[in-house]
Write an enzyme that holds these catalytic residues in place. Structure first.
Site, mmCIF file in Angstrom:
data_model
loop_
_atom_site.group_PDB
_atom_site.id
_atom_site.type_symbol
_atom_site.label_atom_id
_atom_site.label_comp_id
_atom_site.label_asym_id
_atom_site.label_seq_id
_atom_site.Cartn_x
_atom_site.Cartn_y
_atom_site.Cartn_z
ATOM 1 N N ASP A 163 0.858 -1.192 0.000
ATOM 2 C CA ASP A 163 0.000 0.000 0.000
ATOM 3 C C ASP A 163 0.889 1.236 0.000
ATOM 4 O O ASP A 163 1.323 1.714 1.043
ATOM 5 C CB ASP A 163 -0.938 0.011 1.209
ATOM 6 C CG ASP A 163 -1.868 1.232 1.188
ATOM 7 O OD1 ASP A 163 -1.670 2.125 0.322
ATOM 8 O OD2 ASP A 163 -2.778 1.296 2.029
ATOM 9 N N HIS A 222 0.386 8.037 3.777
ATOM 10 C CA HIS A 222 1.082 7.418 4.908
ATOM 11 C C HIS A 222 2.566 7.746 4.969
ATOM 12 O O HIS A 222 3.281 7.253 5.835
ATOM 13 C CB HIS A 222 0.897 5.894 4.850
ATOM 14 C CG HIS A 222 -0.531 5.486 4.698
ATOM 15 N ND1 HIS A 222 -1.474 5.735 5.670
ATOM 16 C CD2 HIS A 222 -1.198 4.885 3.673
ATOM 17 C CE1 HIS A 222 -2.648 5.284 5.255
ATOM 18 N NE2 HIS A 222 -2.512 4.776 4.044
ATOM 19 N N ILE A 231 -0.508 9.560 8.338
ATOM 20 C CA ILE A 231 -1.155 8.647 9.302
ATOM 21 C C ILE A 231 -0.804 7.191 8.992
ATOM 22 O O ILE A 231 -0.387 6.867 7.881
ATOM 23 C CB ILE A 231 -2.694 8.839 9.332
ATOM 24 C CG1 ILE A 231 -3.324 8.514 7.965
ATOM 25 C CG2 ILE A 231 -3.043 10.269 9.754
ATOM 26 C CD1 ILE A 231 -4.866 8.554 7.969
ATOM 27 N N GLY A 287 -4.635 1.879 7.921
ATOM 28 C CA GLY A 287 -5.637 1.147 8.697
ATOM 29 C C GLY A 287 -5.267 -0.333 8.784
ATOM 30 O O GLY A 287 -5.344 -0.956 9.844
#
Ligand code: HDC
Length: 279
Positions: free
Chosen positions: A182, A187, A202, A205
């Site tokens: 990903d 991120h 961040i 998830g």
């Protein structure tokens, strides 16, 4: 017949994934291919379909689509083959499940079967929900469908948790996790995350999903399915606290960010494989 998106992986990918969700150098079954019990943590099942080529484009199904406004909302993973191979050639077949109109946001659910390329056997099934801020109000259905375990919302019992596991993520957690596939700049790139509303990039998830899933496996053993809602964001370096309740064959759990006290995973549950497992 639809063509599947290939995903070939080796022991190296297994070790990189395990490290991405916080395995330590001393966790030999997770980081050392010669360990007798070498294994991939079961949440790896979300990785093979991640970059599968979807037969739709977000621009065609929701208004005002922007990748910067997209957040991962929920994830359901079913493991259909045990033990999970530590190397394999797989094929993934994504389908659009539903598009829901939350007014201020559009919610898109995809469902992907992942099969062994040689035997044709199912290995994983995933349902992924993305929450796209600013892409609602198009007059679509306001609620999603009921698809059993894939849409279940698990409510923790009133009692104190039966088990609690705390784990600090590292500042580099997202930088390592992204190498499992990903590469979303949200991120890693502060310029991109700022436009999305976050001062600091961040955590994925699926990275904190993996860490919480690891807490479940290490406490209660392997599971055949797992469902979570991403209730809040996590910054690399923050500490995760997973609270677990065992109810029969199921582990209901939620995960909090220690530094803020806020939930990052809510309404989550995993159905245990039970019995003796080769995992
Ligand atoms: O819950 C808020 C939030 O911030 N959650 C955390 C999101 C997050 O950090 N995700 C992980 C990081 S992003 C990421 O990893 C992206 C990744 O690189 C790419 C993903 C690709 C996946 C595909 C793989 C194939 C937020 C913002 C999501 C919602 O908060 P609010 O706007 O305050 O919403 P709220 O008012 O509480 O609710 C509005 C309606 O939406 C429903 N809802 C809420 N949270 C949801 C959600 N639906 C799905 N997922 C969620 N997480 C509510 O139920 C409500 O609907 P209704 O009114 O019908 O009840």
């Amino acid at each position: 017949k639809a063509e599947g998106t290939p995903f070939d992986y080796t022991q190296r990918d297994v070790i990189l994934y395990n490290l991405g969700i916080g395995a330590k150098r001393t966790d030999l079954p997770y980081v050392y291919e010669n360990d007798d019990n070498f294994q991939v943590l079961p949440t790896f099942g979300v990785i093979p379909p991640f970059n599968a080529v979807a037969p739709w484009s977000f621009n065609d199904i929701v208004p005002n689509f922007s990748p910067m406004m997209l957040l991962h909302g929920e994830q359901y993973l079913e493991i259909r083959k045990f033990p999970i191979p530590t190397e394999a050639k797989l094929l993934s077949y994504p389908k659009l499940v539903e598009v829901v109109d939350k007014g201020a946001a559009g919610v898109v659910v995809s469902g992907t079967v992942t099969k062994d390329a040689n035997s044709g056997e199912d290995v994983f099934y995933n349902e992924s929900t993305v929450f796209i801020r600013g892409s609602g109000g198009f007059g679509g259905p306001k609620k999603g469908g009921d698809r059993g375990a894939a849409t279940a919302v698990h409510t923790p019992p009133k009692r104190n948790p039966d088990a609690v596991v705390e784990e600090k993520t590292t500042e580099e957690q997202a930088a390592i996790y992204r190498l499992s596939g990903d590469y979303n700049p949200l991120h890693i790139d502060p310029e991109f995350s700022k436009v999305g509303g976050f001062k600091v990039p961040i955590l994925h998830g699926l990275c904190f999903f993996g860490i919480s899933g690891k807490h479940v496996v290490q406490t209660y053993g392997p599971f055949k399915n797992i469902k979570v809602r991403f209730a809040g964001t996590v910054l690399p370096g923050q500490t995760l606290i997973t609270e677990m309740w065992k109810t029969g064959n199921k582990v209901v759990f939620q995960t909090k960010v220690k530094e803020t006290g806020k939930l990052c995973i809510s309404g989550a549950g995993a159905e245990l494989l039970g019995g003796k497992s080769a995992l």
